[in-house]
Design a protein around this motif. Structure first.
Motif, PDB file in Angstrom:
ATOM      1  N   GLU A 175     -28.449  -8.547 -15.577  1.00 36.15           N
ATOM      2  CA  GLU A 175     -28.128  -9.105 -14.267  1.00 36.15           C
ATOM      3  C   GLU A 175     -27.716 -10.567 -14.349  1.00 36.15           C
ATOM      4  OE1 GLU A 175     -32.519  -9.638 -15.017  1.00 36.15           O
ATOM      5  OE2 GLU A 175     -31.047  -8.028 -15.256  1.00 36.15           O
ATOM      6  N   GLU A 176     -27.989 -11.220 -15.469  1.00 36.63           N
ATOM      7  CA  GLU A 176     -27.620 -12.623 -15.659  1.00 36.63           C
ATOM      8  C   GLU A 176     -26.406 -12.798 -16.551  1.00 36.63           C
ATOM      9  OE1 GLU A 176     -29.627 -16.813 -17.318  1.00 36.63           O
ATOM     10  OE2 GLU A 176     -30.836 -14.997 -17.101  1.00 36.63           O
ATOM     11  N   PHE A 177     -26.287 -11.956 -17.577  1.00 31.25           N
ATOM     12  CA  PHE A 177     -25.225 -12.123 -18.573  1.00 31.25           C
ATOM     13  C   PHE A 177     -24.162 -11.036 -18.514  1.00 31.25           C
ATOM     14  CE2 PHE A 177     -28.697 -14.632 -20.203  1.00 31.25           C
ATOM     15  CZ  PHE A 177     -28.075 -15.765 -20.683  1.00 31.25           C
ATOM     16  N   GLY A 178     -24.439  -9.943 -17.811  1.00 32.66           N
ATOM     17  CA  GLY A 178     -23.453  -8.879 -17.733  1.00 32.66           C
ATOM     18  C   GLY A 178     -22.986  -8.462 -19.121  1.00 32.66           C
ATOM     19  N   GLN A 179     -21.689  -8.393 -19.307  1.00 32.77           N
ATOM     20  CA  GLN A 179     -21.114  -7.970 -20.587  1.00 32.77           C
ATOM     21  C   GLN A 179     -20.602  -9.153 -21.409  1.00 32.77           C
ATOM     22  OE1 GLN A 179     -18.256  -5.000 -19.222  1.00 32.77           O
ATOM     23  NE2 GLN A 179     -19.697  -3.373 -19.703  1.00 32.77           N
ATOM     24  N   ASP A 180     -21.285 -10.273 -21.312  1.00 33.28           N
ATOM     25  CA  ASP A 180     -20.933 -11.437 -22.124  1.00 33.28           C
ATOM     26  C   ASP A 180     -21.306 -11.150 -23.578  1.00 33.28           C
ATOM     27  OD1 ASP A 180     -20.385 -13.912 -23.199  1.00 33.28           O
ATOM     28  OD2 ASP A 180     -21.449 -15.039 -21.643  1.00 33.28           O
ATOM     29  N   ILE A 220     -15.844 -11.938 -17.036  1.00 30.44           N
ATOM     30  CA  ILE A 220     -16.458 -13.128 -17.629  1.00 30.44           C
ATOM     31  C   ILE A 220     -15.402 -13.972 -18.327  1.00 30.44           C
ATOM     32  CG2 ILE A 220     -17.992 -13.876 -19.495  1.00 30.44           C
ATOM     33  CD1 ILE A 220     -19.842 -11.538 -18.625  1.00 30.44           C
ATOM     34  N   LEU A 221     -14.493 -13.334 -19.032  1.00 27.70           N
ATOM     35  CA  LEU A 221     -13.452 -14.062 -19.745  1.00 27.70           C
ATOM     36  C   LEU A 221     -12.530 -14.790 -18.765  1.00 27.70           C
ATOM     37  CD1 LEU A 221     -11.742 -12.754 -22.908  1.00 27.70           C
ATOM     38  CD2 LEU A 221     -10.439 -14.067 -21.262  1.00 27.70           C
ATOM     39  N   ILE A 222     -12.139 -14.119 -17.690  1.00 30.17           N
ATOM     40  CA  ILE A 222     -11.285 -14.745 -16.672  1.00 30.17           C
ATOM     41  C   ILE A 222     -11.959 -15.992 -16.114  1.00 30.17           C
ATOM     42  CG2 ILE A 222     -10.374 -14.433 -14.329  1.00 30.17           C
ATOM     43  CD1 ILE A 222      -9.879 -11.473 -15.136  1.00 30.17           C
ATOM     44  N   ASN A 223     -13.247 -15.879 -15.858  1.00 32.21           N
ATOM     45  CA  ASN A 223     -13.970 -17.023 -15.313  1.00 32.21           C
ATOM     46  C   ASN A 223     -14.204 -18.117 -16.347  1.00 32.21           C
ATOM     47  OD1 ASN A 223     -14.829 -16.449 -12.354  1.00 32.21           O
ATOM     48  ND2 ASN A 223     -15.109 -14.505 -13.399  1.00 32.21           N
ATOM     49  N   ASP A 224     -14.312 -17.753 -17.636  1.00 31.15           N
ATOM     50  CA  ASP A 224     -14.386 -18.764 -18.699  1.00 31.15           C
ATOM     51  C   ASP A 224     -13.161 -19.674 -18.656  1.00 31.15           C
ATOM     52  OD1 ASP A 224     -16.784 -17.872 -19.723  1.00 31.15           O
ATOM     53  OD2 ASP A 224     -15.901 -16.767 -21.398  1.00 31.15           O
TER      54      ASP A 224
END
Length: 362
Positions: free
Chosen positions: A153-158, A225-229
């Motif tokens: 719930e915090e890291f998802g698929q990071d 996550i990558l898009i937001n990085d």
């Protein structure tokens, strides 16, 4: 459903496990000579004694296998199931992985402890993504188990916390830091190429399930996550970290909601009929041509649909860099300032001497 097998593997990412392991040690415990007490913020168990310099390693984790492939560390077992995940993310690299693990015993799926026992490992690195906690005790009798579990719930698929974990478990922190630094440098170079104002650019990532259902990849997904990085934006329909059912990083939308995919760039991909099989890029577009609502969507009319391969689904080091390559070419309209270090060409020098089964048993 045609990729139900893949879904079964992904369900393990949602497990929250509570385990009392055989090899776990108290904080004050001392390990035998040649071992060290391993702890990590994402270790799913109590601290565990592991070899200081492990040589016979079982990676029950896709990212662990990629890390070993990058650094020419041959595992002592293979896994058809993990190869399937690997192929689903980057099929172009599958022949390389198959060569790397050729001749090794398959550990099966569900995992067969007997197969792992026969490989005589001195360390097992696993992730709750594909590791069944029910066999932890049995596995820890074979070799110490370093079990990774970051809060979903915090890291998802990071994928990055896994790299740090693996680097520390293998006593290769500098190598792990280098992997992460290379990614950060390529992200920064993409931002520089995009120039001012790129933060307002929106990107939709859509997994084509059928002619009726499109699956939006949310902020907690690998691609989200990558898009937001990078600092790009997702449409409002994809900005939730967790899905509407509280246990997913996707939202399925039927045709009446297809307008929710609208963005400056809409990246779409589709899996094939079975695990590890990837549909031809863009093949689904022909199937959509006769669907009325598809043809009135703004991104369709304006040519903002970009078929991509399944590295956008994830997971891991190689897929992340393949996505960056796409963003350079399609969004920044430029060649990468820093080349992808993990292509078939750059990794082709990996050619470990494979120990035969007879030699391994001697």
């Amino acid at each position: 459903m045609h990729y139900r097998k893949l879904t079964l593997l992904m369900l393990f990412a949602l497990l929250v496990v509570s385990i009392t392991p055989t090899f776990a040690q108290d904080e004050t415990s001392e390990c035998e000579d040649g071992f060290r007490l391993f702890d990590h913020e994402f270790l799913a168990t109590d601290p565990v004694c592991i070899p200081e310099n492990p040589e016979r390693i079982v990676p029950i984790d896709l990212i662990g296998l990629e890390f070993m492939l990058i650094h020419d560390i041959q595992p002592v077992v293979s896994s058809f199931a993990i190869q399937g995940l690997f192929a689903s993310s980057h099929p172009d690299l599958l022949p390389l992985l198959q060569d790397f693990t050729a001749g090794l015993p398959d550990m099966g799926f569900p995992i067969d402890p007997e197969a792992i026992l026969s490989a005589e490992p001195d360390l097992i690195i696993a992730s709750t993504l594909i590791f069944d906690p029910e066999i932890y005790d049995e596995m820890s009798q074979i070799a110490p188990v370093a079990l990774f579990n970051a809060p979903f719930e915090e890291f998802g698929q990071d994928w990055r916390p896994s790299v740090d974990f693996i680097g520390q478990a293998l006593n290769m922190t500098e190598e792990a830091d280098a992997v992460l630094t290379t990614y950060d440098e390529r992200v920064a170079s993409l931002q520089e190429t995009l120039g001012e104002g790129y933060e307002n650019t929106t990107i939709s990532v859509v997994n084509v399930v059928s002619q009726d259902i499109l699956r939006l990849r949310l902020a907690g997904s690998f691609s989200g996550i990558l898009i937001n990085d990078i600092g790009l934006m997702q449409p409002e329909s994809q900005q939730a970290f967790i899905g509407e059912d509280g246990a997913s990083i996707v939202n399925n939308i039927s045709q009446e909601r297809w307008t929710e995919i609208d963005a400056d760039y809409v990246f779409m991909y589709q899996f094939g009929a079975s695990l590890g099989e990837v549909a031809e890029v863009g093949a689904f577009l022909d199937d959509f041509a006769d669907i009325p609502i598809w043809n009135v969507l703004e991104p369709v009319q304006e040519g903002r649909i970009y078929p991509v391969s399944t590295h956008w689904h994830g997971f891991g080091i190689f897929a992340a860099h393949a996505v960056l390559d796409d963003l350079f070419v399609i969004v920044a309209e430029a060649e990468p300032l820093i080349a992808n270090p993990y292509t078939a060409e750059t990794l082709s020098d990996v050619s470990p001497e494979i120990e035969s089964t007879e030699e391994a048993s001697d």
